[in-house]
Design a protein around this motif. Structure first.
Motif, short mmCIF file in Angstrom:
data_model
loop_
_atom_site.label_atom_id
_atom_site.label_comp_id
_atom_site.label_asym_id
_atom_site.label_seq_id
_atom_site.Cartn_x
_atom_site.Cartn_y
_atom_site.Cartn_z
N GLY A 124 48.33 32.79 44.98
CA GLY A 124 47.01 32.25 45.36
C GLY A 124 45.89 32.99 44.65
O GLY A 124 45.04 32.39 44.00
N MET A 125 45.90 34.30 44.76
CA MET A 125 44.94 35.14 44.04
C MET A 125 45.65 36.42 43.61
O MET A 125 46.69 36.79 44.15
N MET A 126 45.06 37.08 42.61
CA MET A 126 45.57 38.39 42.20
C MET A 126 44.38 39.33 41.99
O MET A 126 43.24 38.89 41.81
N VAL A 127 44.67 40.63 42.01
CA VAL A 127 43.63 41.64 41.83
C VAL A 127 43.43 41.90 40.33
O VAL A 127 44.40 42.16 39.60
N VAL A 128 42.17 41.80 39.90
CA VAL A 128 41.82 42.04 38.50
C VAL A 128 40.90 43.26 38.45
O VAL A 128 39.98 43.40 39.26
N ALA A 129 41.13 44.14 37.49
CA ALA A 129 40.27 45.31 37.30
C ALA A 129 39.74 45.35 35.87
O ALA A 129 40.51 45.38 34.91
N LYS A 130 38.42 45.35 35.76
CA LYS A 130 37.78 45.60 34.46
C LYS A 130 37.46 47.09 34.44
O LYS A 130 36.83 47.62 35.37
N VAL A 131 37.89 47.78 33.40
CA VAL A 131 37.79 49.24 33.40
C VAL A 131 37.16 49.77 32.11
O VAL A 131 37.27 49.16 31.04
N LEU A 132 36.51 50.92 32.26
CA LEU A 132 35.91 51.61 31.11
C LEU A 132 36.39 53.05 31.13
O LEU A 132 36.23 53.76 32.12
N PHE A 133 37.03 53.46 30.04
CA PHE A 133 37.54 54.82 29.95
C PHE A 133 36.65 55.67 29.05
O PHE A 133 36.06 55.17 28.08
N GLN B 196 48.88 53.34 32.94
CA GLN B 196 48.30 54.48 33.66
C GLN B 196 47.73 54.06 35.01
O GLN B 196 47.87 54.79 36.00
N ILE B 197 47.11 52.87 35.06
CA ILE B 197 46.52 52.38 36.31
C ILE B 197 47.62 52.14 37.35
O ILE B 197 47.51 52.56 38.51
N VAL B 198 48.67 51.44 36.94
CA VAL B 198 49.78 51.15 37.87
C VAL B 198 50.41 52.44 38.35
O VAL B 198 50.67 52.62 39.55
N GLN B 199 50.66 53.36 37.43
CA GLN B 199 51.28 54.64 37.78
C GLN B 199 50.39 55.44 38.75
O GLN B 199 50.88 56.01 39.73
N PHE B 200 49.09 55.46 38.49
CA PHE B 200 48.17 56.22 39.33
C PHE B 200 48.04 55.61 40.72
O PHE B 200 47.95 56.33 41.73
N CYS B 201 48.03 54.28 40.80
CA CYS B 201 47.80 53.58 42.06
C CYS B 201 49.06 53.49 42.94
O CYS B 201 48.95 53.25 44.14
N ASN B 202 50.23 53.67 42.34
CA ASN B 202 51.50 53.47 43.06
C ASN B 202 51.59 54.22 44.37
O ASN B 202 52.05 53.68 45.38
N LEU C 73 40.52 53.87 41.79
CA LEU C 73 40.42 53.92 40.33
C LEU C 73 39.45 55.00 39.86
O LEU C 73 39.67 55.66 38.84
N PHE C 74 38.36 55.20 40.61
CA PHE C 74 37.36 56.21 40.23
C PHE C 74 37.93 57.63 40.28
O PHE C 74 37.32 58.56 39.76
N GLN C 75 39.08 57.78 40.92
CA GLN C 75 39.71 59.11 40.96
C GLN C 75 40.47 59.44 39.68
O GLN C 75 40.85 60.58 39.44
N MET C 76 40.67 58.43 38.83
CA MET C 76 41.39 58.67 37.57
C MET C 76 40.52 59.53 36.65
O MET C 76 39.34 59.22 36.43
N MET D 29 29.34 51.87 48.32
CA MET D 29 29.55 53.09 47.51
C MET D 29 31.02 53.50 47.61
O MET D 29 31.50 53.80 48.71
N PRO D 30 31.76 53.53 46.50
CA PRO D 30 33.13 54.05 46.56
C PRO D 30 33.12 55.52 47.01
O PRO D 30 32.32 56.31 46.52
N ASP D 31 34.00 55.88 47.94
CA ASP D 31 34.04 57.24 48.46
C ASP D 31 34.22 58.27 47.34
O ASP D 31 33.57 59.32 47.34
N SER D 32 35.09 57.96 46.40
CA SER D 32 35.37 58.92 45.34
C SER D 32 34.17 59.10 44.42
O SER D 32 33.95 60.19 43.88
N LEU D 33 33.37 58.04 44.23
CA LEU D 33 32.16 58.16 43.41
C LEU D 33 31.13 59.03 44.12
O LEU D 33 30.47 59.86 43.49
N LEU D 34 31.00 58.86 45.43
CA LEU D 34 30.06 59.69 46.20
C LEU D 34 30.43 61.17 46.08
O LEU D 34 29.56 62.02 45.89
#
Length: 446
Positions: A390-399, A411-417, A370-373, A248-253
């Motif tokens: 080797g690997m990168m982080v991928v985010a599938k998102v629904l606004f 917006q994601i990069v700016q929010f996560c910085n 991300l759930f805090q956006m 459970m993501p903390d922000s979702l809880l």
């Protein structure tokens, strides 16, 4: 009749099951179990393997306990895909498959049978009933796990009765769903079964039958918020929401707690291999928990949770026991964070860790940010191969309000910085048009 059926008799006129608008008492359930037992005991020998092709219903539950009385090895199968049904019947080496048509049992004898697995033979020699469950099969062919059903059922003996209404959300072929069923029957609880697991329908049932307890996955609970079903239906009867099956993501809880301020949130934990354990959440708005079950031992090895329980599987029918140690510890694959007060936090699965240039990234940590956006309503984070790191982080998102891909990524990069280390910030963003999840309402990570 066994102790559980005797307990049902004691609860007599109380409502046991509500399904498709019909209410069935415990007395009616016992009568149906006895009627089915008379039918099957004339056709099916004790110890034989029987597949039930059905999700929850009044008749399917009665059949389950009739077969339990007949000391059969039971294989609940909820999928509607014929090939999957055939595969599971074959792997379980079923002697019979039963379908229910308007209360009538359609009993089909298997055409081809191989020699029974030694674990099945062991149950037959002990004259114990058995239970075969299948893993989700998300990473290969589903594993067939066999439980001693007598042992599993007896672990619920002695529970105190409760006058509550419980919605059974998890499925008939899922250890969590069967845990809910056995718990409720042992306490004389009224159970409400949804015809389908959509937020609108579940919220409607909660309002109509004044449901007190809702067990669900974080993914489903988020779908309730996205659909705003919680605003259209009166869900004030809820006293407790339990959640599990995935982190459970903390922000979702915290968001859920805002919408359901008077509801107690309890994190549950269990595996198909070891059963469901009793837990205590640190608080309703904390994702830290304690596993405080007298039937369960735990230890943490290199950040991974290991469990040994009195209700764990006898073994697999089609796989090795490599995840079990010689002295019976099950390596869950769940990564945990330990607190100084003895509480632990499930942070993710070891197989889902993203290795970015040697740095480890937990998808749940990124999702929680991300759930805090404000405009974001759902997301799925996973790793993808990258030539450089080797690997990168991928985010599938629904606004909530659709964005162009370039603007979403900005917006994601700016929010996560200011909230995540640079290597944890999604390097690739994919827009979703609707939430994506498995049939068990869990995130589908690629």
């Amino acid at each position: 009749m066994n102790w559980l059926v005797e307990k049902m008799k004691e609860d007599g006129s109380k409502n046991a099951i509500i399904f498709k608008g019909k209410e069935y008492t415990y007395e009616a359930l016992v009568e149906q179990i006895e009627d089915y037992y008379i039918i099957i005991s004339k056709q099916i020998n004790r110890g034989e393997i029987v597949s039930i092709i059905s999700d929850y219903s009044f008749q399917a539950i009665a059949l389950f306990f009739a077969l339990y009385e007949n000391r059969n090895v039971i294989v609940p199968i909820t999928t509607k895909i014929n090939q999957e049904i055939d595969d599971r019947v074959r792997v379980a080496n079923s002697d019979y498959r039963i379908e229910i048509d308007d209360n009538k049992l359609n009993v089909h004898k298997a055409i081809k049978k191989t020699e029974n697995h030694p674990l099945v033979i062991k149950l037959q020699e002990q004259q114990h009933s058995g239970l075969i469950l299948f893993s989700s099969g998300s990473t290969g062919a589903p594993k067939a796990m066999i439980h001693n059903l007598d042992n599993l059922v007896d672990s619920y003996k002695g529970k105190r009765g409760k006058n509550i209404v419980f919605l059974i959300f998890l499925m008939f072929d899922h250890i969590g769903g069967l845990n809910s069923l056995l718990n409720c029957l042992s306490m004389g609880v009224t159970m409400v079964f949804p015809e389908h697991r959509e937020p609108e329908h579940v919220a409607e049932l909660i309002e109509k039958y004044k449901v007190n307890i809702l067990p669900a996955s974080p993914t489903f609970l988020n779908l309730v918020l996205i659909s705003e079903a919680n605003l259209r239906y009166n869900m004030s009867s809820l006293r407790m929401i339990t959640y599990g099956t995935e982190p459970m993501p903390d922000s979702l809880l915290l968001k859920l707690k805002t919408f359901f301020p008077r509801v107690k949130f309890l994190q549950t934990f269990g595996t198909s291999e070891t059963g469901i354990s009793q837990t205590t959440s640190k608080s309703s708005d904390s994702t830290f928990l304690k596993i405080d079950d007298p039937n369960t031992e735990i230890k943490i090895v290199r950040g991974e949770l290991w469990i040994r329980s009195k209700t764990q599987v006898m073994g697999y029918l089609n796989s090795s026991m490599e995840r079990f140690t010689e002295d019976g510890w099950f390596k869950t694959g769940d990564l945990v964070e330990e607190a100084s007060d003895g509480y632990i936090k499930i942070v993710g699965r070891s197989k889902e860790l993203i290795n970015v240039g040697g740095e480890k990234v937990l998808p749940s940590e990124v999702e929680s940010v991300l759930f805090q956006m404000p405009n974001l309503v759902d997301c799925i984070v996973y790793g993808e191969k990258n030539f450089i790191t080797g690997m990168m982080v991928v985010a599938k998102v629904l606004f909530k309000e659709p964005l162009k891909l370039s603007e979403a990524k900005r917006q994601i990069v700016q929010f996560c910085n200011s909230k995540l280390d640079r290597y944890k910030i999604p390097a690739k963003v994919i827009l979703m048009t609707e939430s994506e999840y498995s049939e068990r309402f869990k995130k589908k990570r690629l």
